[in-house]
Design a protein around this motif. Structure first.
Motif, PDB file in Angstrom:
ATOM      1  N   GLY A   1      -5.958   9.974 -97.427  1.00  0.00           N
ATOM      2  CA  GLY A   1      -4.741   9.154 -97.649  1.00  0.00           C
ATOM      3  C   GLY A   1      -4.736   8.023 -98.496  1.00  0.00           C
ATOM      4  N   GLU A   2      -5.833   7.779 -99.376  1.00  0.00           N
ATOM      5  CA  GLU A   2      -5.981   6.602-100.020  1.00  0.00           C
ATOM      6  C   GLU A   2      -4.877   6.672-101.419  1.00  0.00           C
ATOM      7  N   LYS A   3      -4.855   7.997-101.822  1.00  0.00           N
ATOM      8  CA  LYS A   3      -4.000   7.870-103.108  1.00  0.00           C
ATOM      9  C   LYS A   3      -2.464   7.618-102.663  1.00  0.00           C
ATOM     10  N   HIS A   4      -2.206   7.662-101.311  1.00  0.00           N
ATOM     11  CA  HIS A   4      -0.850   7.087-101.009  1.00  0.00           C
ATOM     12  C   HIS A   4      -0.608   5.801-100.042  1.00  0.00           C
ATOM     13  N   GLY A   5      -2.015   5.250-100.365  1.00  0.00           N
ATOM     14  CA  GLY A   5      -1.998   3.875 -99.984  1.00  0.00           C
ATOM     15  C   GLY A   5      -2.760   3.727 -98.545  1.00  0.00           C
ATOM     16  N   THR A   6      -3.270   4.396 -98.109  1.00  0.00           N
ATOM     17  CA  THR A   6      -3.790   4.391 -96.673  1.00  0.00           C
ATOM     18  C   THR A   6      -5.095   4.614 -96.636  1.00  0.00           C
ATOM     19  N   ILE A   7      -5.661   3.498 -95.958  1.00  0.00           N
ATOM     20  CA  ILE A   7      -7.100   3.413 -95.623  1.00  0.00           C
ATOM     21  C   ILE A   7      -7.364   3.566 -94.106  1.00  0.00           C
ATOM     22  N   THR A   8      -8.300   4.291 -93.587  1.00  0.00           N
ATOM     23  CA  THR A   8      -8.613   4.463 -92.179  1.00  0.00           C
ATOM     24  C   THR A   8     -10.091   3.844 -91.811  1.00  0.00           C
ATOM     25  N   ALA A   9     -10.213   2.786 -91.174  1.00  0.00           N
ATOM     26  CA  ALA A   9     -11.345   1.994 -90.682  1.00  0.00           C
ATOM     27  C   ALA A   9     -11.469   2.238 -89.156  1.00  0.00           C
ATOM     28  N   ARG A  10     -12.794   2.554 -88.954  1.00  0.00           N
ATOM     29  CA  ARG A  10     -13.412   2.762 -87.535  1.00  0.00           C
ATOM     30  C   ARG A  10     -14.203   1.670 -87.103  1.00  0.00           C
ATOM     31  N   LEU A  11     -13.393   0.803 -85.995  1.00  0.00           N
ATOM     32  CA  LEU A  11     -14.312  -0.380 -85.345  1.00  0.00           C
ATOM     33  C   LEU A  11     -14.192   0.121 -83.694  1.00  0.00           C
ATOM     34  N   HIS A  12     -15.157  -0.478 -83.212  1.00  0.00           N
ATOM     35  CA  HIS A  12     -15.499  -0.469 -81.777  1.00  0.00           C
ATOM     36  C   HIS A  12     -14.771   0.733 -81.212  1.00  0.00           C
ATOM     37  N   GLU A  13     -15.431   2.066 -81.812  1.00  0.00           N
ATOM     38  CA  GLU A  13     -14.732   3.323 -81.496  1.00  0.00           C
ATOM     39  C   GLU A  13     -13.410   3.603 -81.476  1.00  0.00           C
ATOM     40  N   GLN A  14     -12.782   2.824 -82.318  1.00  0.00           N
ATOM     41  CA  GLN A  14     -11.144   3.009 -82.604  1.00  0.00           C
ATOM     42  C   GLN A  14     -11.028   3.152 -83.916  1.00  0.00           C
ATOM     43  N   ASN A  15     -10.022   3.977 -84.225  1.00  0.00           N
ATOM     44  CA  ASN A  15      -9.497   4.199 -85.748  1.00  0.00           C
ATOM     45  C   ASN A  15      -8.274   3.529 -85.946  1.00  0.00           C
ATOM     46  N   PHE A  16      -8.486   2.903 -87.235  1.00  0.00           N
ATOM     47  CA  PHE A  16      -7.165   2.166 -87.658  1.00  0.00           C
ATOM     48  C   PHE A  16      -6.533   2.422 -88.955  1.00  0.00           C
ATOM     49  N   GLU A  17      -5.398   2.961 -88.897  1.00  0.00           N
ATOM     50  CA  GLU A  17      -4.816   3.345 -89.953  1.00  0.00           C
ATOM     51  C   GLU A  17      -3.848   2.468 -90.809  1.00  0.00           C
ATOM     52  N   ILE A  18      -4.354   2.010 -91.792  1.00  0.00           N
ATOM     53  CA  ILE A  18      -3.533   0.808 -92.431  1.00  0.00           C
ATOM     54  C   ILE A  18      -3.130   1.170 -94.026  1.00  0.00           C
TER      55      ILE A  18
END
Length: 404
Positions: free
Chosen positions: A76-93
């Motif tokens: 998703g990076e080329k569309h501006g989306t980064i996915t981070a994983r913290l505390h067993e949870q994914n965050f799509e930003i």
């Protein structure tokens, strides 16, 4: 307005708190975006949460990497989306963006720090809101008012939003079925824009259309919405038959409402024959299971029906016992839903398929040795067992063999 609902408070897991701290330290703005805001304002716990930010993908990568946070799925990076994983949870930003070039299917984007510009490129007003992590609502296009009054409107000019991505025509129908209170409450200018742009759906992939259509078929006001698809010349571009049986569709959708049908079961009521199933498959690339269900329903909806008398379920049971195909029981459940037979469906779901009690081994013990004779005898016994309503046990059947 500031939201303090329990559904909103429940989002603040250790993972989200950690993400929020990182963004705050760097002075990057972070807000909840789109569908999750709509759900929270409706008192619903969102299934997926998308976040939007003023930070660029490069800035997010640098921030997360420095903090030792794992990044996953870089597609998703080329569309501006980064996915981070913290505390067993994914965050799509996703970085705020504006569409620079659109072709009715895809967009080339440019990053921005202007929240309103990002909201302008979203499809419907109810999907264009942001929610700060302090509960502040950012609503540039009266989405909250539309949500409260159950109005489905495009952001800005309907024709412009549709031409950015023609699939938005079907998204309009989907959200109408999900949120609108009654059928027929559309703005005439919206319907006109849809009709003028319907042909654009011809260029959208079948898979994307089928994802939206399935959701429409299981939503509210489905009979009204499909009728509208014909009136607005949409049907021909999304694989639906030109002469769809709208009367049958209206009848079936009314009877099937509370029976949790599969989308294909609902849609088949629009079809007049098996060619309609084949043509749908050619356009939408439906699964093999969905195609087989459609063909089964088209064939059996008239041929297989309840018996008159004390055993109304018997034809369905016999069909299942005679069938050599996989998933016949689930197809019969869908047929009963199609036929609106709620009570028979319940009985059929509770019916335990009996096991034929006689084997070739039993016949050998009785002196039948030829393979051909065993096959014939087993078939005769199976017929007797069927006539008894599958009640005869092994002894009764074997004594019956002596008479045959």
């Amino acid at each position: 307005m500031r939201l303090q609902a329990p559904q909103f408070q429940a989002l603040f897991t250790p993972g989200l708190r950690s993400v929020a701290e990182l963004f705050e330290k760097k002075n990057y703005e972070l807000r909840i975006a789109g569908g999750a805001v709509r759900d929270l304002l409706s008192g619903v716990t969102p299934q997926d949460i998308d976040f939007a930010t003023t930070a660029t993908p490069a800035e997010m990568k640098e921030m997360f990497t420095s903090a030792g946070v794992r990044l996953i799925n870089n597609k998703g990076e080329k569309h501006g989306t980064i996915t981070a994983r913290l505390h067993e949870q994914n965050f799509e930003i996703t970085t705020l963006r504006i569409d620079v070039v659109t072709d009715g299917r895809h967009a080339e984007v440019e990053f921005t720090t202007d929240w309103q510009k990002d909201a302008e490129r979203r499809d419907l007003t109810v999907n264009s809101m942001f929610l700060g992590l302090d509960g502040t609502l950012y609503d540039f296009f009266n989405g909250y008012e539309d949500l409260k009054s159950k109005k489905i409107r495009f952001v800005g000019k309907a024709s412009e939003r549709i031409q950015e991505d023609y699939l938005r025509i079907l998204r309009y129908f989907r959200f109408y079925g999900r949120l609108a209170e009654k059928p027929g409450d559309h703005e005439p200018t919206t319907l006109q824009a849809i009709k003028e742009n319907a042909k654009g759906l011809a260029g959208i992939s079948g898979e994307r259309i089928w994802v939206e259509l399935k959701k429409i078929l299981l939503g509210n006001h489905v009979s009204h919405l499909v009728q509208l698809m014909y009136e607005l010349d949409i049907a021909q571009y999304i694989g639906l038959p030109l002469d769809g049986n709208l009367e049958e569709f209206a009848r079936v959708t009314k009877n099937i409402q509370n029976l949790s049908p599969k989308p294909m079961t609902v849609l088949t009521s629009l079809f007049r024959g098996k060619d309609d199933v084949t043509n749908l498959d050619l356009r939408l690339k439906i699964s093999k299971e969905e195609k087989n269900l459609g063909l089964f329903l088209v064939k059996q909806r008239q041929e297989l029906s309840k018996a008159v008398g004390p055993e109304p379920l018997r034809p369905y049971q016999d069909f299942l016992m005679d069938s050599r195909e996989a998933n016949t029981n689930s197809k019969i459940f869908e047929l009963l839903k199609y036929q609106g037979e709620e009570q028979l469906l319940k009985e059929m779901q509770e019916w335990t398929v009996p096991t034929f009690p006689v084997s070739g081994h039993d016949l050998r013990k009785m002196g039948v040795t030829s393979g051909k004779e065993i096959g014939t005898a087993l078939q005769q016994l199976r017929d007797e067992w069927k006539k008894s309503g599958y009640h005869m046990d092994k002894e009764e059947l074997l004594s019956c063999l002596k008479r045959l």
